[in-house]
Design an enzyme around this catalytic site. Sequence first.
Site, mmCIF file in Angstrom:
data_model
loop_
_atom_site.group_PDB
_atom_site.id
_atom_site.type_symbol
_atom_site.label_atom_id
_atom_site.label_comp_id
_atom_site.label_asym_id
_atom_site.label_seq_id
_atom_site.Cartn_x
_atom_site.Cartn_y
_atom_site.Cartn_z
ATOM 1 N N ASN A 50 0.840 -1.204 0.000
ATOM 2 C CA ASN A 50 0.000 0.000 0.000
ATOM 3 C C ASN A 50 0.871 1.249 0.000
ATOM 4 O OD1 ASN A 50 0.632 -0.849 2.677
ATOM 5 N ND2 ASN A 50 -1.048 0.328 3.548
ATOM 6 N N CYS A 61 -4.087 0.779 -2.576
ATOM 7 C CA CYS A 61 -3.970 -0.469 -1.802
ATOM 8 C C CYS A 61 -2.901 -1.376 -2.406
ATOM 9 C CB CYS A 61 -5.291 -1.226 -1.809
ATOM 10 S SG CYS A 61 -6.632 -0.427 -0.923
ATOM 11 N N GLU A 63 -3.071 -4.489 -3.205
ATOM 12 C CA GLU A 63 -3.559 -5.329 -4.301
ATOM 13 C C GLU A 63 -3.485 -4.601 -5.633
ATOM 14 O OE1 GLU A 63 -4.933 -4.713 -1.408
ATOM 15 O OE2 GLU A 63 -6.236 -6.331 -0.702
ATOM 16 N N CYS A 96 -10.477 -4.609 -0.423
ATOM 17 C CA CYS A 96 -11.584 -3.647 -0.393
ATOM 18 C C CYS A 96 -12.406 -3.765 -1.683
ATOM 19 C CB CYS A 96 -11.050 -2.228 -0.218
ATOM 20 S SG CYS A 96 -10.330 -1.521 -1.719
ATOM 21 N N CYS A 99 -10.591 -2.837 -4.942
ATOM 22 C CA CYS A 99 -9.598 -3.841 -5.354
ATOM 23 C C CYS A 99 -10.279 -5.096 -5.893
ATOM 24 C CB CYS A 99 -8.675 -4.189 -4.192
ATOM 25 S SG CYS A 99 -7.526 -2.843 -3.808
#
Length: 136
Positions: A50, A61, A63, A96, A99
């Site tokens: 992140n 993020c 991801e 999230c 993502c």
Amino acid sequence: MPKNTISANLRKKLEQAAIRVMKNAHAPYSHFHVGAAILLTNGKIVSGCNVENASYGMTNCAERTAIFTAVAQLGPKIEIQAVAVTNDHGVACSPCGACRQVIYEFGPDATIFFQGSAGPKQAHITELLPEGFRLQ
Ligand code: THU
């Protein structure tokens, strides 16, 4: 959607890559370091952390960092087979909503490994994101 199976060895390798990249996180606001690693169908693993910003909404993020890095390195034809997410607090942390949609773009059959509320968990992307959006 058929579930793809990842061996225990490969899962471990993916989780280790996610743990390694956590140290690069830029998280001075939340102090919550996250690492993500994606396994592509060509066998490559790409990781990301992140990256926060003083303007909080600009935060990226782990991801999405991993996925955008993979696209930048390998081009837009990447296919995500699996994603592992780790954090330095040892707490539940699933991708999230934003993502999930980005994972779905490149991995509509992806398996996600993450820390659930009752421990390590794995889920198909369509369990995390039913009816994901696609432009046909
Ligand atoms: N974060 C991630 O990088 N991935 C997740 O799956 C959940 C949240 C980051 C965003 C922010 O930098 C910090 O965790 C706290 O929300």
